[in-house]
Design an enzyme around this catalytic site. Structure first.
Site, mmCIF file in Angstrom:
data_model
loop_
_atom_site.group_PDB
_atom_site.id
_atom_site.type_symbol
_atom_site.label_atom_id
_atom_site.label_comp_id
_atom_site.label_asym_id
_atom_site.label_seq_id
_atom_site.Cartn_x
_atom_site.Cartn_y
_atom_site.Cartn_z
ATOM 1 N N LYS A 13 0.821 -1.220 0.000
ATOM 2 C CA LYS A 13 0.000 0.000 0.000
ATOM 3 C C LYS A 13 0.850 1.262 0.000
ATOM 4 C CE LYS A 13 -1.868 -0.256 4.079
ATOM 5 N NZ LYS A 13 -1.350 -1.440 4.708
ATOM 6 N N ARG A 126 11.384 -7.176 4.662
ATOM 7 C CA ARG A 126 11.530 -5.725 4.863
ATOM 8 C C ARG A 126 12.272 -5.432 6.168
ATOM 9 N NH1 ARG A 126 5.992 -2.451 5.252
ATOM 10 N NH2 ARG A 126 5.999 -3.270 7.366
ATOM 11 N N ARG A 143 0.085 -7.581 14.602
ATOM 12 C CA ARG A 143 -0.451 -6.565 13.685
ATOM 13 C C ARG A 143 -1.437 -7.196 12.704
ATOM 14 N NH1 ARG A 143 5.075 -5.033 11.745
ATOM 15 N NH2 ARG A 143 4.114 -3.778 10.121
HETATM 16 P P1 ADP Z 1 1.633 -1.463 9.161
HETATM 17 O O1 ADP Z 1 0.450 -1.259 8.279
HETATM 18 O O2 ADP Z 1 2.699 -2.298 8.552
HETATM 19 O O3 ADP Z 1 1.294 -1.885 10.542
HETATM 20 P P2 ADP Z 1 1.903 1.423 9.458
HETATM 21 O O4 ADP Z 1 3.126 2.212 9.146
HETATM 22 O O5 ADP Z 1 0.676 1.687 8.675
HETATM 23 O O6 ADP Z 1 2.390 -0.063 9.299
HETATM 24 O O7 ADP Z 1 1.531 1.580 11.018
HETATM 25 C C1 ADP Z 1 2.479 1.365 12.022
HETATM 26 C C2 ADP Z 1 1.832 1.488 13.387
HETATM 27 O O8 ADP Z 1 1.344 2.828 13.589
HETATM 28 C C3 ADP Z 1 0.626 0.601 13.673
HETATM 29 O O9 ADP Z 1 0.988 -0.707 14.067
HETATM 30 C C4 ADP Z 1 -0.050 1.383 14.813
HETATM 31 O O10 ADP Z 1 0.639 1.213 16.033
HETATM 32 C C5 ADP Z 1 0.165 2.827 14.381
HETATM 33 N N1 ADP Z 1 -0.958 3.317 13.547
HETATM 34 C C6 ADP Z 1 -0.882 3.659 12.234
HETATM 35 N N2 ADP Z 1 -2.086 4.074 11.784
HETATM 36 C C7 ADP Z 1 -2.939 3.972 12.834
HETATM 37 C C8 ADP Z 1 -4.333 4.238 13.008
HETATM 38 N N3 ADP Z 1 -5.099 4.662 11.990
HETATM 39 N N4 ADP Z 1 -4.862 4.027 14.233
HETATM 40 C C9 ADP Z 1 -4.119 3.605 15.249
HETATM 41 N N5 ADP Z 1 -2.818 3.314 15.160
HETATM 42 C C10 ADP Z 1 -2.214 3.498 13.966
#
Ligand code: ADP
Length: 191
Positions: A13, A126, A143
């Site tokens: 994504k 990664r 996750r």
């Molecule tokens: P991934 O999709 O691989 O988990 P992201 O970079 O999208 O990686 O997110 C990393 C972390 O940031 C998540 O595991 C969470 O802790 C936090 N996070 C990101 N977006 C949100 C959200 N919309 N709500 C709550 N926590 C979030």
């Protein structure tokens, strides 16, 4: 164009969102990237959420929604690619309300679908390249668990809009991107 990318960790994504943002001249609003930037620069917010990210848990909705509102208001007036938000139904409803208040709506929701085993393999690979604190096998599993329990159900929320674009993410970056461009063209032609 107001776009949303949705799908499990490792689906590509972020890569596709950055490319769309560059080609269509839209801000890339990635909650994860921005949270990591806050942690790296040691802001008060960053200190508050650091442990949550490292454990693979979700940052509390009130904090996340507050940040998102700021970013959309500051940068999203002429379109955006939103990445990493919403992650549960409460966030999806908050986004609907926020956009309604601004007189906006989503144009397309790009849904990246990927089997868990492929997602896990990609994240472990990664991990060696990026050194992210949350790319350990235990935290990856957590996750993905949260993804299936809380995030996947919102796919149905968006399917109901008729604007969901399902994509098989288990293909090359180029193949997926070509399909995205074709889908966005169809939406533009229809508008
Ligand atoms: P991934 O999709 O691989 O988990 P992201 O970079 O999208 O990686 O997110 C990393 C972390 O940031 C998540 O595991 C969470 O802790 C936090 N996070 C990101 N977006 C949100 C959200 N919309 N709500 C709550 N926590 C979030």
């Amino acid at each position: 164009m107001n776009l949303l990318v949705l799908g499990p960790q490792g689906a590509g994504k972020g890569t596709q969102a950055k490319r769309i943002a560059a080609d269509y001249d839209l801000p890339h609003i990635s909650t994860g990237d921005r949270f990591r930037a806050e942690i790296a620069s040691g802001t008060e917010f960053g200190q508050r959420v650091q442990g949550i990210l490292a454990a693979g848990e979700l940052v509390p909705d009130e904090l996340t929604i507050g940040k998102l509102r700021e970013w959309i208001h500051a940068e999203g007036q002429d379109g955006f690619v939103l990445d990493g938000f919403p992650r549960n139904l409460a966030q999806a409803e908050a986004l609907d309300t926020m956009l309604r208040e601004l007189g906006k709506e989503l144009d397309a929701i790009l849904f990246f679908d990927l089997p868990d085993d492929v997602a896990t393999q990609r994240m472990l690979k990664r991990a060696q390249e990026e050194n992210r604190a949350d790319d350990t096998p235990d935290v990856i599993a957590r996750r993905l668990e949260i993804y299936h329990a809380e995030t996947e159900p919102i796919v149905e929320h968006y399917r109901a809009t008729g604007k969901l674009v399902p994509l098989h993410a288990d293909r090359s970056i180029e193949e997926v991107y070509t399909e995205i461009q074709q889908a966005l063209q169809r939406f533009e032609d229809a508008a």
